[in-house]
Design a protein around this motif. Structure first.
Motif, PDB file in Angstrom:
ATOM      1  N   ARG A 290      -4.763 -16.075  -6.375  1.00  0.00           N
ATOM      2  CA  ARG A 290      -5.786 -17.039  -5.982  1.00  0.00           C
ATOM      3  C   ARG A 290      -5.387 -17.858  -4.756  1.00  0.00           C
ATOM      4  O   ARG A 290      -6.230 -18.439  -4.090  1.00  0.00           O
ATOM      5  CB  ARG A 290      -6.062 -18.015  -7.130  1.00  0.00           C
ATOM      6  N   GLN A 291      -4.086 -17.940  -4.492  1.00  0.00           N
ATOM      7  CA  GLN A 291      -3.636 -18.865  -3.447  1.00  0.00           C
ATOM      8  C   GLN A 291      -3.214 -18.196  -2.143  1.00  0.00           C
ATOM      9  O   GLN A 291      -3.107 -18.840  -1.116  1.00  0.00           O
ATOM     10  CB  GLN A 291      -2.490 -19.727  -3.991  1.00  0.00           C
ATOM     11  N   VAL A 292      -3.002 -16.868  -2.167  1.00  0.00           N
ATOM     12  CA  VAL A 292      -2.434 -16.239  -0.976  1.00  0.00           C
ATOM     13  C   VAL A 292      -3.480 -15.977   0.109  1.00  0.00           C
ATOM     14  O   VAL A 292      -4.665 -15.820  -0.172  1.00  0.00           O
ATOM     15  CB  VAL A 292      -1.718 -14.910  -1.311  1.00  0.00           C
ATOM     16  N   ASP A 293      -2.996 -15.948   1.352  1.00  0.00           N
ATOM     17  CA  ASP A 293      -3.852 -15.686   2.501  1.00  0.00           C
ATOM     18  C   ASP A 293      -3.838 -14.207   2.902  1.00  0.00           C
ATOM     19  O   ASP A 293      -4.741 -13.729   3.576  1.00  0.00           O
ATOM     20  CB  ASP A 293      -3.384 -16.521   3.692  1.00  0.00           C
TER      21      ASP A 293
ATOM     22  N   VAL B  53      -3.471  -2.898  -6.072  1.00  0.00           N
ATOM     23  CA  VAL B  53      -4.444  -3.979  -5.969  1.00  0.00           C
ATOM     24  C   VAL B  53      -5.778  -3.433  -6.447  1.00  0.00           C
ATOM     25  O   VAL B  53      -6.318  -2.495  -5.848  1.00  0.00           O
ATOM     26  CB  VAL B  53      -4.567  -4.474  -4.513  1.00  0.00           C
ATOM     27  N   VAL B  54      -6.284  -3.976  -7.550  1.00  0.00           N
ATOM     28  CA  VAL B  54      -7.519  -3.451  -8.129  1.00  0.00           C
ATOM     29  C   VAL B  54      -8.639  -4.478  -8.023  1.00  0.00           C
ATOM     30  O   VAL B  54      -8.432  -5.614  -7.594  1.00  0.00           O
ATOM     31  CB  VAL B  54      -7.301  -3.035  -9.600  1.00  0.00           C
ATOM     32  N   ARG B  55      -9.804  -4.057  -8.403  1.00  0.00           N
ATOM     33  CA  ARG B  55     -10.988  -4.891  -8.248  1.00  0.00           C
ATOM     34  C   ARG B  55     -10.811  -6.271  -8.878  1.00  0.00           C
ATOM     35  O   ARG B  55     -11.199  -7.291  -8.313  1.00  0.00           O
ATOM     36  CB  ARG B  55     -12.200  -4.171  -8.862  1.00  0.00           C
ATOM     37  N   GLU B  56     -10.161  -6.279 -10.040  1.00  0.00           N
ATOM     38  CA  GLU B  56      -9.944  -7.556 -10.717  1.00  0.00           C
ATOM     39  C   GLU B  56      -9.157  -8.514  -9.813  1.00  0.00           C
ATOM     40  O   GLU B  56      -9.433  -9.701  -9.738  1.00  0.00           O
ATOM     41  CB  GLU B  56      -9.175  -7.298 -12.023  1.00  0.00           C
TER      42      GLU B  56
ATOM     43  N   VAL C 174      -6.388  -8.160   3.303  1.00  0.00           N
ATOM     44  CA  VAL C 174      -5.787  -7.154   2.413  1.00  0.00           C
ATOM     45  C   VAL C 174      -5.453  -5.912   3.217  1.00  0.00           C
ATOM     46  O   VAL C 174      -6.321  -5.364   3.905  1.00  0.00           O
ATOM     47  CB  VAL C 174      -6.762  -6.763   1.278  1.00  0.00           C
ATOM     48  N   CYS C 175      -4.212  -5.477   3.145  1.00  0.00           N
ATOM     49  CA  CYS C 175      -3.860  -4.257   3.890  1.00  0.00           C
ATOM     50  C   CYS C 175      -2.748  -3.487   3.209  1.00  0.00           C
ATOM     51  O   CYS C 175      -2.088  -3.975   2.303  1.00  0.00           O
ATOM     52  CB  CYS C 175      -3.471  -4.599   5.315  1.00  0.00           C
ATOM     53  N   ASN C 176      -2.515  -2.281   3.680  1.00  0.00           N
ATOM     54  CA  ASN C 176      -1.607  -1.334   3.051  1.00  0.00           C
ATOM     55  C   ASN C 176      -0.560  -0.837   4.053  1.00  0.00           C
ATOM     56  O   ASN C 176      -0.907  -0.310   5.106  1.00  0.00           O
ATOM     57  CB  ASN C 176      -2.430  -0.141   2.516  1.00  0.00           C
ATOM     58  N   MET C 177       0.723  -1.045   3.707  1.00  0.00           N
ATOM     59  CA  MET C 177       1.816  -0.541   4.544  1.00  0.00           C
ATOM     60  C   MET C 177       2.633   0.504   3.783  1.00  0.00           C
ATOM     61  O   MET C 177       3.753   0.823   4.172  1.00  0.00           O
ATOM     62  CB  MET C 177       2.751  -1.691   4.934  1.00  0.00           C
ATOM     63  N   GLY C 178       2.092   1.007   2.692  1.00  0.00           N
ATOM     64  CA  GLY C 178       2.858   1.894   1.826  1.00  0.00           C
ATOM     65  C   GLY C 178       2.772   3.351   2.215  1.00  0.00           C
ATOM     66  O   GLY C 178       2.658   3.685   3.394  1.00  0.00           O
ATOM     67  N   HIS C 179       2.826   4.238   1.237  1.00  0.00           N
ATOM     68  CA  HIS C 179       2.799   5.656   1.536  1.00  0.00           C
ATOM     69  C   HIS C 179       1.407   6.262   1.392  1.00  0.00           C
ATOM     70  O   HIS C 179       0.976   7.063   2.186  1.00  0.00           O
ATOM     71  CB  HIS C 179       3.758   6.418   0.610  1.00  0.00           C
ATOM     72  N   SER C 180       0.738   5.887   0.316  1.00  0.00           N
ATOM     73  CA  SER C 180      -0.521   6.561   0.038  1.00  0.00           C
ATOM     74  C   SER C 180      -1.695   5.697   0.467  1.00  0.00           C
ATOM     75  O   SER C 180      -1.527   4.571   0.884  1.00  0.00           O
ATOM     76  CB  SER C 180      -0.628   6.820  -1.457  1.00  0.00           C
ATOM     77  N   ASN C 181      -2.868   6.236   0.372  1.00  0.00           N
ATOM     78  CA  ASN C 181      -4.075   5.493   0.697  1.00  0.00           C
ATOM     79  C   ASN C 181      -4.745   4.943  -0.550  1.00  0.00           C
ATOM     80  O   ASN C 181      -5.846   4.418  -0.498  1.00  0.00           O
ATOM     81  CB  ASN C 181      -5.072   6.384   1.444  1.00  0.00           C
ATOM     82  N   THR C 182      -4.053   5.063  -1.685  1.00  0.00           N
ATOM     83  CA  THR C 182      -4.664   4.647  -2.937  1.00  0.00           C
ATOM     84  C   THR C 182      -4.040   3.375  -3.486  1.00  0.00           C
ATOM     85  O   THR C 182      -4.308   2.985  -4.614  1.00  0.00           O
ATOM     86  CB  THR C 182      -4.513   5.769  -3.985  1.00  0.00           C
ATOM     87  N   GLU C 183      -3.197   2.734  -2.692  1.00  0.00           N
ATOM     88  CA  GLU C 183      -2.538   1.529  -3.214  1.00  0.00           C
ATOM     89  C   GLU C 183      -3.560   0.434  -3.491  1.00  0.00           C
ATOM     90  O   GLU C 183      -3.460  -0.286  -4.475  1.00  0.00           O
ATOM     91  CB  GLU C 183      -1.470   1.053  -2.230  1.00  0.00           C
ATOM     92  N   ILE C 184      -4.531   0.315  -2.588  1.00  0.00           N
ATOM     93  CA  ILE C 184      -5.634  -0.619  -2.827  1.00  0.00           C
ATOM     94  C   ILE C 184      -6.804   0.209  -3.370  1.00  0.00           C
ATOM     95  O   ILE C 184      -7.164   1.219  -2.775  1.00  0.00           O
ATOM     96  CB  ILE C 184      -6.053  -1.310  -1.511  1.00  0.00           C
ATOM     97  N   ASP C 185      -7.386  -0.235  -4.448  1.00  0.00           N
ATOM     98  CA  ASP C 185      -8.498   0.518  -5.040  1.00  0.00           C
ATOM     99  C   ASP C 185      -9.778   0.191  -4.257  1.00  0.00           C
ATOM    100  O   ASP C 185     -10.635  -0.572  -4.719  1.00  0.00           O
ATOM    101  CB  ASP C 185      -8.640   0.153  -6.517  1.00  0.00           C
ATOM    102  N   VAL C 186      -9.878   0.798  -3.085  1.00  0.00           N
ATOM    103  CA  VAL C 186     -11.001   0.514  -2.188  1.00  0.00           C
ATOM    104  C   VAL C 186     -12.314   1.024  -2.789  1.00  0.00           C
ATOM    105  O   VAL C 186     -13.367   0.404  -2.622  1.00  0.00           O
ATOM    106  CB  VAL C 186     -10.753   1.144  -0.805  1.00  0.00           C
TER     107      VAL C 186
END
Lengths: 463, 463, 463, 463
Positions: A299-302, A314-317, A328-340
């Motif tokens: 709730r507090q992060v920018d 990172v999921v919808r919740e 919100v961004c992704n620096m990992g390996h896959s494209n599924t880290e964030i549930d876009v």
């Protein structure tokens, strides 16, 4: 027929399909070339392009040094290399280097968007067989690869691949070709994964060199590159000020993550870390980062950055609970880290505010700033420094030399890491860039340490 | 005979041989105890000492948690552990933990100076058989070890060693004992080296656990500990101001070195690095350190720090060229990194100016400030934080549990690293200290990653 | 009578009152001298002591350079300086410098504990009138000051004071002396405060130079010194590991605080800041520190550091809520930042565990680790680097020269800051230590900037 | 006549003169708006633009808070503000705030390129009189300013200026207007300089508020902004990798410079510093930078950055000695720090390789990479974060309120700094952005410190 003839430009019936995405993987040169498309005459472009290669040569002194040192011996004499990589000025320097070392080359692009057309043209003009242009269709893509391989009177004996598509094509269409192939050099995570699967299945029929995991490359791609590209990627897309921002970084398992966290900390951000592995977690603590569960700080992060290699981190919740303006961004390996996918629902509005930047808007007006639609930020929104490309290209060249010259039996039908000594050699070729002076072991010291004076200095598993 | 009777204090005929060295390896408690020797009554000491153990317990919550978690199962029931380590308050907490888990213990000191007498006394009073005192002679040392092992009616089935002396003694004097011994847990670099030699020679007759190289321990001993102890060691010995000082650090190969360089850089020093390995050299460059040969900067630097594991890294020729007041010290592995012997020549005057600090004076009046006579600065002139000791002790306890409980055949007559999962367990026991909250994998994520939800999370070779 | 005769050692009837406090303000030399008291013959001590001064000379090249540059002119010829400062090897170098520049000196100590007896003895032997010894009583203290001033046939015309006691004594006992006094140079915060009060009350009868607030001194005392002494002070007293520790720093108003916060952050601590001034608060945010109220984090932090200049910043209510083992210390200006008095209640037990370290124990067993009883940590538990002492001494010497040589009327009966140009001169005398090369303005540039090529380069108010 | 009628869009006869420079001062929004010019319908643009203002409102919570707090009182009731600043979404939020506080506003642009046309249009639609468009000619520029001022039936009583052009115009054309004007608020270095000259010459006929030098603004513009913009500016223009690069920074006099040096050091660059002021030089040393003369390192460095405020700091002689590929840029005050004129000679070839990036090519092929033709990198090649714009706008609003409401006689015909208390108020309005919690003084503490509980907390001269 086109034999060794150049064939780099698309036929007239193939319309230009310029990406609207802005800078792609190999963006820098491409992006400014594009912006002046309408103002530059083809002749100027041609000249400009030779200049691009010339400038790239100056920025890749390691390959130039390799040419000089190995040219006498022509260690690739007789090599027929078929390659499938991004086609850029840096690749041109690599191809010219392979040629100077004795190899013949035929090349296709590993990505439909990343080809620098002028580079392709200049290579063609210089006598290389290059089959690629910017904005290929899916059909074009495979057609180009096929043209590379399927040519009368010429058969490759080495493969240089980036992603495994070329290797896959040969497996599927021309399996007999492997009889003459001495080895595969593979650059990418995906390609390497495919090779290990082939190997596991007992289907790998030639030795393969995994250059993606060479120590030098890994350190640079992960730690040193990400340290800069996390800042660059965020800045170019959002102009965010880092000072005082609260950031949560998901994952602290690889050096790349330490690159992110350390860079943001240095810029005055307050960084929180989430982890699943207690050893990495303890390191995050000792490095001065509060270890939290995502929901404790969401709730507090920018800014939220994923770099886990995991899915649905990172999921919808979580997204529902973020505050207005959260990036919100992704620096990992896959494209599924964030549930876009979970954001593609009717109640949410998507608004493209800039290339690679979407505002996802909640019914109450809250906006989440999603970068690169959850794909890798560093590849999508930043540039890859020439220095890193130089390390990659030099590693590829040495891997080709090693596989091509290895005595019978050194390499079986398996996937190998680049021998430590060659890895060290790649590094040493890059030291002059920094005016760095290496110390040499005395005979007495080498004996004391049980090492050869010329290396390798560390065991193969050393990272 | 002394069976389980306490025997911790020296006999009257053994004079106290207090070290004039000041803080030894496990210094903190010892040093302030000493300073009040003349003022404290024995009764007070006894009380004070129980308090030392009590305080140590508070600082080692991981062992306390282990006691709680494993106490019901008594995983060491039946274990007869013979140990040879430094005898300090922290060791006392370990021994009491082993005892709580079901083990019987007999203990000797692995160092003639490091024993905290009051701790030994308190352990003895508490029913442990401890054979050690501060300031043992060489004879005392072996006598103590022998008394540990050579006792009627009791035979050890586990060895916990730090340096290999206990193991060596049993090999030499009581080789038959190994028939009943289930395994050796070895703490030190030297001891581990000896075990590997035994193994190579085919003479290792029980499984051995190398806990020195466990990931958690390595990271803490090298990176996190050295980051602080380089500053602390230099400050306590020389009161040097770090800001603006020019420092050359020899070696950039292990994380520990990065600890040194990063800490000094953060304090405003200008740091140069020397290296023999081009990969490490390139990393030094990217981390912002000028890579030089020692002689390029030797005339200008204020501080020379070796951390190579090599010998004769700083030789007389270098020392001759240093400027007046230059500080020289060793943070590496061996005591031969600085060729101190070359300074023992008639034309040079040695002057002890403080504990662990010598001025070596050239005929022209130039003074070099040599710390700890070239021995390890972090061990000689700094303290080891309780937190690190806690990690070490917890690792030792888990290694004992693992070896003692491993099913027949899991471990052969070889040297093993602590299984990754137990290493992770050690780390997780320490997270509450930092109020750190670990994230748990969901079933879906664990499946995606091909991992067990409870770990291990990384391959064994991961560092 | 003793005129110029040396009188440095205490008479036999004055018992030695050695501090049990361990290292005091000027500790380093003192502390190791003490530790060998019983083993060193007086003759050796004498020799050792000359050596201390000799070594100090090497570490104070600025004063040595000043001697060289100003010796021909003897800018203090005729000056009769009466001084009251700490009596240490560094002060000896200052006195010898003043003497070389033409001054006569008589000296007393400004602190009853800080005198290095051997230095005092060596100065006496060298012909200086020094009245001081380690462990003076209150009566001794004033007796020494009086002996400095009250001497037949010699009257001071310059005062060098540190704390204002000497100035106060002359005001009280020999007010007529001020007729011949050309000025006062005052070093300390307290002394400067007293002078401003005199000035406000219209009672200051000679010019006074506030050297405490000179830019160079301030920057070093605050930022650069504290950056190192916060780590050193905490480490020497508690051996705490900084990595992962949660720390709250009260106050972010002065550079010194930034020193503390930055140093701890660099060592891997997680730092929270409290502030009352919104401008400083905003800076803390931008520097990457969470700005909190003390009570928000008091239950979770491992270390509490005050540096506000305010009183009762940490009160009993806060102390009651701290967790077991929390370390509390003061890096600010006053001794009232922590309400230590509130801890002197019957239900709390105090236990001195080491010099400068008390455990305050709550009825439930909770221990708070209180350092230096709430007095300044950097003065009580760390050392002041010679480099900082060199800056102070050089500033004092230049202030004496300025006041003594200033033309009639430049300075009124008021308190002045050191002229910017002399402040810059102090700095320039210290640059060679760092092998630093200053750039000179060209005529054209000086004209463009409206500056004299030799400075001053900044307005007087510039910090 | 156009009274309050909107007049924001250029007349048909005024052709669009879009900058080819790419991002100007206030670039971000403008630049991507432009790139999609051909694809967006006017109606969409209008909507998009309202959205820009809406988003800006969310990012300028301090102005929104000010609106709320001051709206009841309408402190600007009756104020007629004529303004001349960049016309951006942020300015729109400022104008709407001034309006909410009771003021009437007429506005022109202070820069011919920086106007965001859609913002101007939206303001016009909202009833504001805005005279500005992107790509004005010189004539347009003055015509717009005149239209702002020269209107029947409306006379300004407050001026808000950025650069002094508006003030200058009124002085020149309508001097009588000053009779009714209560004060001038000036934003820029140049404008402030002009005001001080007027004041010196006795020609300033109303009070003026220098908001450029308010503490909060200074700290942000210099230190915190430059820390990020040096990295961003270099990356966007050159894609250079910072790790291992050797950089020389000319000047260490202002915090901004410390921003540059610290940021580059954190990214792994090796930074050298040149200085003329020994005090700043000593600070550079203590911060861990080698202090050199430019020529000592000019042959080896990869990047040269000027930030001195001086002229001809980098001259042709230096440029001649730089190595191939060296990047040269200016982060200082003036545009003359690099002697760019000396590069306009026949033997050198200039090649524009990207917006703001020129290659200057020597006859031997050596290329120097010159950024922004020597103008300020942070203004030309980076963006100004909204947070900094928010601080500026809030400061402007408070300065207007202060001057408009100040009792007769508080301000004379002179240039003033914003009162400390209002500066602190600006800061406090921005703390909620960071979820920062300020501590309040107790009555007892305020008394002890001699402060009002609500500030100001520092003397006016405090920086």
């Amino acid at each position: 027929h086109c034999g060794h003839t150049a064939f780099a430009m698309p036929d007239p019936v193939r319309p230009w399909k310029l990406s609207r995405e802005g800078p792609g993987l190999f963006s820098s040169a491409a992006s400014y070339t594009d912006s002046s498309d309408d103002e530059t005459s083809p002749r100027d472009k041609q000249q400009k392009n030779s200049k691009e290669i010339e400038i790239a040569e100056q920025e890749m002194p390691a390959l130039m040094a390799l040419r000089k040192r190995a040219q006498g011996e022509k260690p690739l004499a007789g090599a027929k290399v078929v390659g499938c990589t991004h086609i850029t000025a840096q690749t041109a320097v690599l191809m010219e280097t392979l040629s100077a070392l004795g190899a013949q080359c035929r090349w296709a692009a590993c990505n439909i968007y990343s080809t620098q057309n002028e580079v392709a043209a200049a290579l063609a003009e210089g006598g290389f067989s290059v089959f690629a242009w910017k904005g290929e269709s899916e059909d074009d893509f495979w057609w180009c690869i096929d043209r590379c391989v399927n040519v009368e009177g010429w058969q490759p004996n080495m493969i240089l691949d980036d992603g495994g598509d070329l290797t896959h094509w040969i497996y599927k269409k021309y399996p007999n070709m492997f009889k003459k192939i001495k080895g595969i050099v593979e650059e990418s995570v995906t390609g390497v994964h495919r090779l290990y699967q082939l190997s596991k299945a007992g289907k790998l029929c030639v030795p393969a060199m995994n250059v993606n995991d060479s120590v030098t490359k890994q350190k640079f791609d992960n730690l040193y590159c990400c340290r800069e590209s996390i800042l660059d990627g965020l800045k170019r897309t959002t102009d965010v000020m880092f000072g005082g921002k609260q950031v949560v970084v998901c994952g602290y398992g690889e050096v790349s993550r330490k690159g992110c966290c350390a860079a943001l900390k240095a810029m005055g951000s307050i960084v929180y870390v989430t982890e699943i592995d207690p050893i990495c977690a303890l390191q995050a603590c000792m490095d001065g980062f509060r270890l939290v569960k995502l929901n404790e700080v969401i709730r507090q992060v920018d800014i939220v950055i994923t770099c886990t290699g995991n899915k649905n981190v990172v999921v919808r919740e979580n997204l529902d609970r973020m505050k207005n303006g959260c990036i919100v961004c992704n620096m990992g390996h896959s494209n599924t880290e964030i549930d876009v996918a979970s954001l593609r629902t009717p109640e949410l509005t998507w608004e493209r505010v800039r290339s690679q930047v979407d505002h996802v808007i909640w019914p109450d007006g809250k906006r989440i700033v999603l970068l690169a639609e959850g794909r890798l930020l560093n590849l999508s929104c930043s540039t890859v420094p020439t220095f890193v490309l130089s390390i990659t290209a030099t590693t590829q060249a040495l891997a080709l030399i090693e596989l091509y010259n290895a005595p019978e039996g050194r390499y079986k039908q398996d996937v190998y890491l680049l021998p430590k000594k060659m890895d060290e050699y790649v590094a040493s070729l890059h030291l002059p860039t920094f005016d760095a002076h290496l110390t040499e072991l005395s005979d007495e010291q080498a004996k004391y340490l049980g090492l050869n004076k010329n290396g390798p200095f560390k065991p193969n598993y050393y990272r």
